[in-house]
Each structure stands twice: as C-alpha cells, then as structure tokens.
Design a protein around this motif. Structure first.
Motif, short mmCIF file in Angstrom:
data_model
loop_
_atom_site.label_atom_id
_atom_site.label_comp_id
_atom_site.label_asym_id
_atom_site.label_seq_id
_atom_site.Cartn_x
_atom_site.Cartn_y
_atom_site.Cartn_z
N LEU A 133 0.83 -1.20 0.00
CA LEU A 133 0.00 0.00 0.00
C LEU A 133 0.87 1.26 0.00
N VAL A 134 1.93 1.26 0.78
CA VAL A 134 2.85 2.41 0.81
C VAL A 134 3.44 2.64 -0.58
N HIS A 135 3.85 1.57 -1.23
CA HIS A 135 4.41 1.71 -2.59
C HIS A 135 3.37 2.29 -3.54
N GLU A 136 2.13 1.84 -3.42
CA GLU A 136 1.08 2.37 -4.27
C GLU A 136 0.83 3.85 -3.97
N LEU A 137 0.83 4.21 -2.72
CA LEU A 137 0.60 5.61 -2.35
C LEU A 137 1.73 6.51 -2.79
N GLU A 138 2.96 5.99 -2.77
CA GLU A 138 4.10 6.78 -3.22
C GLU A 138 4.05 7.07 -4.72
N LYS A 139 3.39 6.22 -5.48
CA LYS A 139 3.27 6.42 -6.92
C LYS A 139 2.29 7.55 -7.24
#
Length: 106
Positions: free
Chosen positions: A99-105
């Motif tokens: 989820l963090v990776h998705e939010l960083e995108k």
C-alpha cells in the motif's frame, strides 16, 4: 476524577481509560448525580463522590493505550493489533508495504 479537563487545568497527567469495578453504592450516587461536563451525568463525577465515603483504588497501566472513540484511533488500534497477532502479522505487513508503494506512486 475530572471529566475531560482543559490541558492547563488538568490535576495530573493521568488518564482514566474507562475500565471499572465499582461497588453497588455507585448506583444511588448516579441516580442523584447532577449533570457535569457536556451537560451529561458523568460516571467520573459519581466516582469522585463515591471517593468521599469509601476508598477508590486505581491501577497504573503501563502499556500502549489506544483511543477507539474516533475512527482514526479505531483504525490505528486494528492495525497495531493485526501487526502483533501471529496469524495476521505477515499478511498485514505485506499489505501495508504494498500500500505504501502504491501511495508513493500517486
């Protein structure tokens, strides 16, 4: 016992986390308790009254306290519990990392 005191008027830095073992006398006190904070009858006021006629004991809780009285606190509690539980830790941790990776995108 003070219900939701202003920070500058708080008599201590302790908080009541809402777990009680009370004697039956509390019911008579509550029946006659005048409204307090927010115009509501407050259990903390009744406990303070009870404390004038019998000893009231407290236990100092050492640990992390969560406020589940609001949506953010409820979610934080659920996440912390899930990360500490052996059955859900790995999957939840993986989900949060993804989820963090998705939010960083975004």
């Amino acid at each position: 016992f003070v219900e939701k005191p202003a920070v500058d008027k708080a008599p201590s830095d302790f908080a009541i986390i809402g777990r009680y073992l009370l004697t039956p006398e509390i019911f008579d006190i509550l029946e006659h308790q005048k409204p307090g904070c927010g115009g509501e009858i407050q259990l903390t006021d009744a406990i303070d009254t009870l404390n004038q006629t019998q000893r009231v004991f407290a236990h100092v809780f050492r640990g992390q306290r969560f406020d589940v009285g609001n949506k953010e606190g409820y979610l934080e509690t659920s996440i912390q519990y899930g990360l500490r539980h052996p059955e859900t830790h790995d999957a939840l941790k993986k989900y949060i990392i993804n989820l963090v990776h998705e939010l960083e995108k975004k």
